[in-house]
Design a protein around this motif. Structure first.
Motif, mmCIF file in Angstrom:
data_model
loop_
_atom_site.group_PDB
_atom_site.id
_atom_site.type_symbol
_atom_site.label_atom_id
_atom_site.label_comp_id
_atom_site.label_asym_id
_atom_site.label_seq_id
_atom_site.Cartn_x
_atom_site.Cartn_y
_atom_site.Cartn_z
ATOM 1 N N LYS A 84 0.855 -1.241 0.078
ATOM 2 C CA LYS A 84 -0.048 0.057 -0.003
ATOM 3 C C LYS A 84 0.748 1.032 0.033
ATOM 4 N N TYR A 85 1.861 1.169 0.786
ATOM 5 C CA TYR A 85 2.893 2.529 0.857
ATOM 6 C C TYR A 85 4.097 2.652 0.074
ATOM 7 N N THR A 86 4.271 1.656 -0.814
ATOM 8 C CA THR A 86 5.294 1.559 -1.833
ATOM 9 C C THR A 86 5.099 1.108 -3.201
ATOM 10 N N ASP A 87 5.350 2.096 -3.960
ATOM 11 C CA ASP A 87 5.113 2.203 -5.485
ATOM 12 C C ASP A 87 6.278 1.456 -6.429
ATOM 13 N N LEU A 103 17.304 8.204 5.606
ATOM 14 C CA LEU A 103 17.052 8.651 4.318
ATOM 15 C C LEU A 103 17.145 9.927 4.121
ATOM 16 N N ARG A 104 17.764 10.296 2.804
ATOM 17 C CA ARG A 104 17.925 11.701 2.508
ATOM 18 C C ARG A 104 16.713 11.982 1.427
ATOM 19 N N ASP A 105 16.793 13.220 0.753
ATOM 20 C CA ASP A 105 15.995 13.628 -0.115
ATOM 21 C C ASP A 105 15.735 12.902 -1.191
ATOM 22 N N GLY A 106 14.533 12.456 -1.617
ATOM 23 C CA GLY A 106 14.128 11.626 -2.697
ATOM 24 C C GLY A 106 14.377 10.116 -2.677
ATOM 25 N N GLN A 107 14.782 9.706 -1.335
ATOM 26 C CA GLN A 107 14.823 8.042 -0.914
ATOM 27 C C GLN A 107 13.648 7.620 -0.534
ATOM 28 N N HIS A 108 13.362 6.227 -0.651
ATOM 29 C CA HIS A 108 12.013 5.718 -0.035
ATOM 30 C C HIS A 108 12.620 4.470 0.413
ATOM 31 N N ALA A 109 12.475 4.102 1.480
ATOM 32 C CA ALA A 109 12.713 2.917 2.269
ATOM 33 C C ALA A 109 11.590 2.211 2.851
ATOM 34 N N ASP A 110 11.361 0.804 2.753
ATOM 35 C CA ASP A 110 10.006 -0.001 3.191
ATOM 36 C C ASP A 110 10.814 -1.049 3.877
ATOM 37 N N SER A 131 11.858 12.637 1.814
ATOM 38 C CA SER A 131 11.898 11.200 1.798
ATOM 39 C C SER A 131 10.726 10.578 2.436
ATOM 40 N N ARG A 132 10.590 9.263 2.293
ATOM 41 C CA ARG A 132 9.544 8.560 2.731
ATOM 42 C C ARG A 132 9.981 7.192 3.246
ATOM 43 N N GLY A 133 9.751 7.113 4.583
ATOM 44 C CA GLY A 133 9.843 5.624 5.138
ATOM 45 C C GLY A 133 8.687 5.183 5.384
ATOM 46 N N VAL A 134 8.850 3.792 5.605
ATOM 47 C CA VAL A 134 7.554 2.899 5.804
ATOM 48 C C VAL A 134 8.109 1.655 6.840
ATOM 49 N N GLY A 185 20.936 3.987 1.670
ATOM 50 C CA GLY A 185 21.272 4.104 0.319
ATOM 51 C C GLY A 185 20.247 3.586 -0.621
ATOM 52 N N GLY A 186 20.420 3.634 -1.922
ATOM 53 C CA GLY A 186 19.260 3.388 -2.865
ATOM 54 C C GLY A 186 18.308 4.434 -3.091
ATOM 55 N N LYS A 187 17.524 4.505 -4.148
ATOM 56 C CA LYS A 187 16.453 5.166 -4.658
ATOM 57 C C LYS A 187 14.970 4.767 -3.810
ATOM 58 N N LEU A 188 15.090 3.551 -4.173
ATOM 59 C CA LEU A 188 13.987 2.631 -3.576
ATOM 60 C C LEU A 188 14.064 1.229 -2.972
ATOM 61 N N VAL A 189 13.840 1.062 -1.687
ATOM 62 C CA VAL A 189 14.476 0.020 -0.917
ATOM 63 C C VAL A 189 13.392 -0.708 -0.225
ATOM 64 N N ARG A 190 13.402 -1.942 -0.167
ATOM 65 C CA ARG A 190 12.253 -2.790 0.575
ATOM 66 C C ARG A 190 13.019 -3.947 1.214
ATOM 67 N N ASN A 191 12.916 -3.890 2.460
ATOM 68 C CA ASN A 191 13.634 -5.049 3.414
ATOM 69 C C ASN A 191 12.556 -5.919 3.709
ATOM 70 N N GLU A 192 12.172 -7.080 3.430
ATOM 71 C CA GLU A 192 11.122 -7.631 3.792
ATOM 72 C C GLU A 192 11.535 -8.976 4.493
ATOM 73 N N ILE A 193 11.080 -9.355 5.709
ATOM 74 C CA ILE A 193 11.655 -10.270 6.613
ATOM 75 C C ILE A 193 10.288 -11.316 6.903
ATOM 76 N N HIS A 194 10.403 -12.789 6.680
ATOM 77 C CA HIS A 194 9.507 -13.550 7.187
ATOM 78 C C HIS A 194 10.291 -14.627 8.125
ATOM 79 N N ALA A 195 9.908 -14.411 9.411
ATOM 80 C CA ALA A 195 10.567 -15.469 10.451
ATOM 81 C C ALA A 195 9.350 -16.334 11.056
ATOM 82 N N VAL A 196 9.879 -17.559 11.439
ATOM 83 C CA VAL A 196 8.923 -18.405 12.033
ATOM 84 C C VAL A 196 9.692 -19.195 13.314
#
Length: 430
Positions: A56-59, A283-290, A316-319, A256-267
């Motif tokens: 929902k928050y990351t395009d 995050l700096r100007d223009g970065q998006h991290a999720d 910048s935008r963080g999720v 770093g990175g322009k658009l980043v998503r770090n997804e973890i599934h742990a059991v």
């Protein structure tokens, strides 16, 4: 038509058809079947859109529209390679293992390139990953070329391994999809310091997938330093299964990175298992991290801790999306989750979505989220004692991040993270 004339899911599928005869494992029927099924899953799903709740928050339109091609590695020896922190290192350039840049000869346990070890991995590759549910994992499964395979025998202290991923300089967008398999047998321990970097002006996609299995009483510290280039995309997925008494200690630094998503599934799959998932997003100007986490308490008497902190400047935008799922069998669960954000600009934005889904009766679970700016009183206090404003701000930001980093037990990993945080702020100040 070439892959360069396609974009989106169609481009990657076209690339797969052109490359499948040259991808590792083309003579192994089980690998061919795995790739073909993943391709069909990716064809059906495509790139997730913001109408999918988890996205929902990351395009991902900037990724799907880029028109990536196969990378042509052109890295000179040592170019872009971080300074070594230990005597064992596995280096991947554009997702491919580089033996000439790596140092693995002294390892007392099995470390291999996935491309070389593939014939022996039928029971391990795909053991945890869910390409039917995660389109980016399907993309990885379809197109992986290489990765790191680590197996630590029972009772062995594996010390520290560095896993370095580097994107090479290129004038055209490229994509690579490494697949890493980590297994620690009963009572074994290991620290992995993972770093990812690339050139500032090259557009590329780094789409790694980890499958991590910790058997009874095993312990893995996994420190991740994401410092991709300014036009780079990283969409990483980790699957971890922790058996009885095992501990998975993960810290991810997104810087770093322009658009980043770090997804973890742990059991948490066995009694008295523990999982610590902490991190920071700078995050700096223009970065998006999720950062998105899904933590399954699937056994009784398990504990989990999550503390994620985000510092945002400019536009910048963080999720943060964190879900703790406590199954009915998981009595006496102890779960904690906290997300905190520090806004250094009125244009910065943070979206926070902590979740608890509990089906057991005897549990102790809590979650929370806070958002704020630098404390004006604290800043005035430091300025009044002669500390320059830039230094005073740096001190307050580092204090804000300290709680998350102090949770990293391994001193080598903690030092690497502290150095990266200091470097980020110094570069900002410059």
């Amino acid at each position: 038509m070439t892959a360069a004339t396609h974009s989106g899911a169609e481009g990657f599928l076209h690339r797969f058809e052109g490359l499948r005869a040259r991808l590792p494992g083309q003579r192994l029927p089980w690998v061919q079947a795995l790739r073909a099924e993943a391709a069909e899953r990716f064809r059906a799903a495509g790139f997730p859109t913001r109408r999918v709740e988890a996205w929902k928050y990351t395009d991902l339109r900037p990724v799907s529209e880029a028109g990536f091609e196969e990378p042509l590695t052109a890295l000179d020896d040592g170019e872009g390679l971080p300074t070594a922190r230990c005597n064992r290192r596995a280096v991947f350039v554009d997702g491919r293992f580089r033996e000439d840049l790596s140092q693995l000869a002294s390892s007392p346990f099995a470390i291999a390139s996935l491309a070389d070890a593939l014939p022996q991995l039928e029971s391990r590759l795909g053991e945890l990953a869910r390409p039917a549910e995660e389109p980016l994992v399907a993309l990885n499964t379809m197109l992986f070329e290489d990765g790191l395979v680590v197996s630590v025998p029972a009772g062995i202290d594996g010390g520290v391994i560095e896993l370095s991923s580097i994107a090479s300089r290129s004038e055209r967008p490229s994509a690579f999809h490494p697949r890493h398999l980590i297994r620690l047998e009963a009572g074994a321990s290991l620290t992995i310091i993972e770093s990812a970097s690339g050139p500032a002006n090259t557009r590329y996609l780094h789409n790694p997938v980890f499958e991590i299995v910790l058997e009874r009483g095993a312990r893995l510290t996994h420190a991740r330093l994401q410092q991709e280039g300014g036009r780079g995309f990283q969409l990483g997925t980790i699957y971890a299964r922790i058996e009885a008494g095992g501990v998975y200690d993960n810290f991810t630094l997104n810087a770093g990175g322009k658009l980043v998503r770090n997804e973890i599934h742990a059991v948490l799959a066995g009694p008295h298992a523990a999982c610590h998932m902490n991190g920071a997003q700078l995050l700096r100007d223009g970065q998006h991290a999720d950062t998105t986490t899904v933590l399954d308490h699937a056994a009784p008497d398990c504990a989990s801790r999550q503390t994620y902190k985000t510092v945002l400047q400019g536009k910048s935008r963080g999720v943060f999306q964190g879900k703790i799922h406590v199954h009915q069998v998981a009595q006496r669960t102890d779960g904690y989750q906290m997300n905190q954000a520090l806004l250094l600009s009125p244009e910065a934005e943070i979206d926070s979505k902590p979740q608890l889904e509990i089906y057991a009766d005897d549990v102790k679970c809590s979650h929370g989220a806070t958002v704020g700016a630098l404390d004006a009183d604290q800043l005035f206090y430091l300025r009044a004692r002669g500390i320059p404003e830039a230094l005073a701000r740096a001190m307050l930001v580092e204090a804000f991040l300290a709680e998350a980093i102090e949770g990293v037990g391994d001193p080598t990993a903690r030092a690497a993270l502290e150095e990266a945080v200091t470097g980020w702020w110094q570069e900002k100040a410059a």
